[in-house]
Design an enzyme around this catalytic site. Structure first.
Site, PDB file in Angstrom:
ATOM      1  N   ASP A 137       0.807  -1.226   0.000  1.00  0.00           N
ATOM      2  CA  ASP A 137       0.000   0.000   0.000  1.00  0.00           C
ATOM      3  C   ASP A 137       0.833   1.266   0.000  1.00  0.00           C
ATOM      4  O   ASP A 137       0.347   2.340  -0.338  1.00  0.00           O
ATOM      5  CB  ASP A 137      -0.852   0.042   1.280  1.00  0.00           C
ATOM      6  CG  ASP A 137      -2.109  -0.781   1.155  1.00  0.00           C
ATOM      7  OD1 ASP A 137      -2.644  -0.883   0.054  1.00  0.00           O
ATOM      8  OD2 ASP A 137      -2.551  -1.325   2.192  1.00  0.00           O
TER       9      ASP A 137
HETATM   10  O1  IFM Z   1      -1.180  -5.519   1.593  1.00  0.00           O
HETATM   11  C1  IFM Z   1      -1.375  -4.531   2.551  1.00  0.00           C
HETATM   12  C2  IFM Z   1      -2.679  -4.821   3.247  1.00  0.00           C
HETATM   13  O2  IFM Z   1      -3.726  -4.759   2.328  1.00  0.00           O
HETATM   14  C3  IFM Z   1      -2.936  -3.822   4.352  1.00  0.00           C
HETATM   15  N1  IFM Z   1      -1.848  -3.754   5.255  1.00  0.00           N
HETATM   16  C4  IFM Z   1      -0.561  -3.476   4.625  1.00  0.00           C
HETATM   17  C5  IFM Z   1      -0.238  -4.482   3.531  1.00  0.00           C
HETATM   18  C6  IFM Z   1       1.098  -4.131   2.888  1.00  0.00           C
HETATM   19  O3  IFM Z   1       1.151  -2.797   2.505  1.00  0.00           O
END
Ligand code: IFM
Length: 802
Positions: free
Chosen positions: A474
């Site tokens: 993200d």
């Molecule tokens: O993949 C994401 C997840 O959707 C939400 N928490 C952080 C992860 C890595 O950025």
């Protein structure tokens, strides 16, 4: 230092001192009504949706931490002294303390001056309420005059509004009392209510928080408890509380039990009827027995007996339990994710479904349907949705040229394929499902086809997937408006997804599912091109494009920024190598064997550490707008060089796919939370569940864990350990047992329930190999494939390794 231990027999974690470095929590409820309970009784409750149906309050980011909660105060009428079985909030030093976190319930037990107070919290029978079963024991040979105060602080149901619009909220909140039931609701709502109730004789009660606590006091010294009685307050404004005072004098060695019920009612006139069967202590205890049976059945579909005790503990109990919690709540509601704004993640829930597929596939299907309904007609998906309304949202990453995440939709393919393999429910693929425009409907198979098409149609200058707002990471926000940033990871995930579609289509084609009149078949064949060749071409094209653009010599690059510069390359000063483009090169069959081995060596050399594999190295030292969120974190933190545990099982699986059982197990073992039990002062978070991240080797606080419970780590470790290390996994028409284990194991045993039949599996490893099978017998007969048997039957499978 240790703060507790695993009680293996009772499948509980026992916290033995209350001052844990962070609140060590548990979840109650099954995904509808429920909440969080910490080891001192802190936490909060909600009904279906922690944002829009919050029942009780919790103060995040606050000291004293972990308040308020579901509190029981025990008061001695003669001395005026009072205390809590869970230590908080009075903080009285009690003579003994324990907290037992079990599956779906928590028991706090404290002893003070000859009185043992025990309170058990759980949600019975998936109802819209929770039980607090209280047991008081006078273990002295003299009578004691006691009072019990039960306390919970109500929240306005819209938990954001509760903090934002105090002017409105505090004028409309109404607390009422009627014969053992306190209700709490906004003035204009005539049907719903939050409530707190008891079947005991009520000495006094409060519905107004200020009256119960006192305006310049706290939960530590409420005026009502101090004075030995509530004021029977009716809250017409301000803040609400559910508080009861019950007289509980105990004769010498006498015991007394009582029940309090906290919940949410859609129809408040029905509360009394709804709870009547649960108000007696005996009925409450019977409901707890049923809850324990539910969980035994839930975890009983898979049970392993390996030479590694910690692995057994996690595969059999704690990892399975955590998977159900991530399945219920995605990344929405914990002590770190506040149940506000974020909703259920599409990519997250799709991955979470993998962790429960072996035990509750029909519930997984229901969730998958909700996710498919979040898809746009062009194949991409919302980033999240809210469980109460089903409405979708787009998340927090900055929007420049594109408003979509590049990966969300692709995970749906992995989830659906896993569901079909577990159940053999091929009909599901032909079911029509609405898109998020709520008017267009296509089959499940076409939804998946469109997901692939979206990525295929949105490729950048290197012919690999555009990055969009972000991919799985993200915080990797590369799109600055030029619209050319690309994600190598998403491209590899695409390869994996398209291969899964190909595998599925080939099975369908070879087994007569793709008749000319099948809706899904017709919808999927594109301009006369047969689906299998379409998918095979898509895969080859993407694979070639990745290899041409992204092989860096010893590993794969991670991405290209919006100016076309690589991330995760030896030419970078920071962020030279990232974990995900190595593991997914193998999971997506992008790398040939030589490259795959180089990737694995590079991860071990540059990224591995004693507490787990870091996401990338070296971490970015300063904020850099061309990379975005990742550079907002200090070095070695979260996605910026932290140990982001979700990525570690992908490495385990990759190692097994290359036949390296020793390495796969080393990676598995080094992040098992139970291994940090004696190191809790440093680790800080719960040793019974995976956390999301551990500060990485470049961080001065290397080894500190954060963001426990809600992480894709849970589902993927379940998949890595059970399906790839132990190698027991479902397939369309058989059960596969293909272990890749440590060479020093002589074998292991497992029980797996698959489509209703029980498989008692014994793996023998007489020559100390990692992988490779010499022979499989089922019920004494040699087979090449382990068949699907009739539900209710039991079979013996013996797998002899080479
Ligand atoms: O993949 C994401 C997840 O959707 C939400 N928490 C952080 C992860 C890595 O950025």
């Amino acid at each position: 230092m240790r703060y507790g231990y695993f009680d293996k027999k009772n499948k509980e974690y026992v916290v033995t001192r209350p001052d844990t470095p962070t609140p060590w929590i548990n979840y109650i409820g099954s995904g509808n009504y429920g909440g969080i309970v910490s080891n001192t009784g802190g936490g909060y409750s909600f009904h279906k949706d922690p944002q829009n149906r919050r029942v009780t309050r919790y103060r995040y980011n606050s000291i004293p931490m972990d308040r308020p909660g579901r509190y029981i105060y025990i008061r001695n009428k003669d001395t005026g002294e009072y205390w809590n079985p869970g230590y908080q909030p009075v903080l009285k030093k009690i003579d003994s303390y324990s907290c037992r976190h079990g599956m779906g319930y928590t028991v706090l037990t404290g002893e003070y001056q000859g009185v043992i107070g025990e309170v058990t919290y759980f949600v019975p029978d998936d109802k819209n309420f929770e039980i607090w079963h209280v047991k008081l024991s006078n273990i002295r040979g003299v009578a004691q005059k006691l009072q019990v105060f039960a306390y919970s602080e109500f929240c306005f149901w819209d938990a954001i509004m509760d903090q934002q619009n105090v002017d409105w909220v505090q004028q409309i909140n109404q607390g009422r009392y009627d014969d053992g039931i306190i209700t709490y609701h906004p003035h204009h709502i005539t049907d719903n209510a939050a409530f707190f109730a008891t079947g005991e004789k009520v000495s006094s009660f409060d519905t107004n928080l200020e009256t119960f606590i006192g305006k310049y006091r706290s939960e530590s010294n409420p005026i009502a408890v101090e004075q030995g009685g509530c004021s029977n307050s009716i809250s017409r404004r301000m803040n609400g509380v559910g508080a009861f005072c019950i007289d509980a004098d105990l004769g010498p060695n006498e015991e007394r039990e009582m029940v309090f019920i906290l919940g949410f009612a859609e129809e408040r006139k029905e509360i009394r009827q709804d709870i009547k069967d649960y108000l007696s202590p005996n009925n409450a205890k019977a409901a707890l027995v049923r809850l324990k049976e539910y969980w035994e059945n839930y975890i009983g579909k898979l049970c392993v007996d390996t030479p590694d005790e910690e692995m057994n503990l996690f595969v059999n109990v704690w990892n399975q339990y955590q998977c159900k919690t991530t399945f219920n709540w995605s990344r929405f509601v914990s002590l770190y994710q506040l149940g506000l704004g974020r909703g259920m993640g599409i990519r997250d829930s799709a991955q979470d479904s993998l962790g429960v597929m072996h035990t509750i596939p029909s519930e997984a299907k229901e969730l998958i349907i909700k996710l498919l309904k979040c898809q746009f007609t062009d194949g991409r998906a919302y980033h999240l949705f809210f469980p109460l309304t089903g409405e979708g949202g787009q998340g927090d990453a900055p929007v420049k040229k594109y408003d979509w995440y590049s990966d969300d939709h692709l995970w749906l393919i992995l989830a659906v394929n896993a569901y079909v393999k577990e159940t053999g429910d091929f009909k599901f693929l032909n079911e029509p499902i609405l898109y998020n425009d709520k008017t267009t409907s296509e089959t499940v198979m076409k939804h998946l086809d469109r997901a692939l098409e979206f990525t295929y149609n949105n490729r950048g200058p290197n012919n690999i997937a555009l990055a969009g707002r972000a991919d799985w990471n993200d915080t990797l926000n590369l799109d600055l408006g030029n619209g050319v940033a690309e994600s190598v990871f998403t491209s590899m995930l695409f390869c994996r997804a398209v291969l899964e579609m190909l595998e599925l289509c080939e099975y369908l084609k070879n087994n007569g599912f793709c008749s000319e009149d099948s809706a899904m078949y017709k919808e999927m064949s594109c301009e006369g091109v047969e689906p299998c060749s379409k998918f095979s071409d898509m895969y080859q094209e993407m694979r070639n494009a990745i290899n041409e653009s992204s092989w860096d010599g010893e590993w794969y690059k991670r991405a290209f920024d919006d100016y076309g510069n690589p991330l995760g390359s030896k030419e970078n000063e920071y962020g030279k190598i990232f974990i995900n483009s190595q593991s997914w090169a193998i999971l997506g069959k992008v790398a040939d064997v030589e490259k795959a081995e180089k990737c694995m060596e590079s991860v071990d050399k540059y990224l591995n550490s004693k507490f787990g594999i870091v996401t990338m190295y070296p971490s970015y030292p300063e904020y850099d707008e061309t990379k975005g969120g990742i550079t907002t974190f200090p070095v070695g933190t979260k996605e910026n060089g932290g140990i982001f545990l979700h990525t570690n099982p992908w490495m385990m699986i990759s190692e097994t796919l290359l036949g390296n059982g020793d390495k796969a197990f080393e990676y598995y073992s080094q992040i098992l939370p139970g291994k940090r039990n004696d190191d809790a002062e440093l680790y800080e978070v719960e040793p019974y569940v995976y956390c999301q991240n551990i500060l990485g080797k470049e961080n001065p606080q290397f080894g500190v864990g954060r963001n426990s419970w809600l992480s894709g780590t849970a589902a993927w470790n379940m998949v890595a350990s059970s399906q790839h290390i132990l190698g027991i996994r479902a397939n369309y028409d058989c059960l596969i047992v293909e272990p890749c284990i440590p060479s020093n194991w002589e074998g292991f045993k497992a029980k797996r329930v698959f489509r209703g039949a029980t498989y008692n599996i014994e793996v023998q490893n007489p020559n100390g190999v990692n992988s490779g099978i010499a022979k499989i017998t089922v019920d004494g007969e040699e087979v090449t494939k382990i068949p699907v048997f009739e539900a209710g039957t039991t079979h013996t499978v013996i797998v002899l390794m080479k």
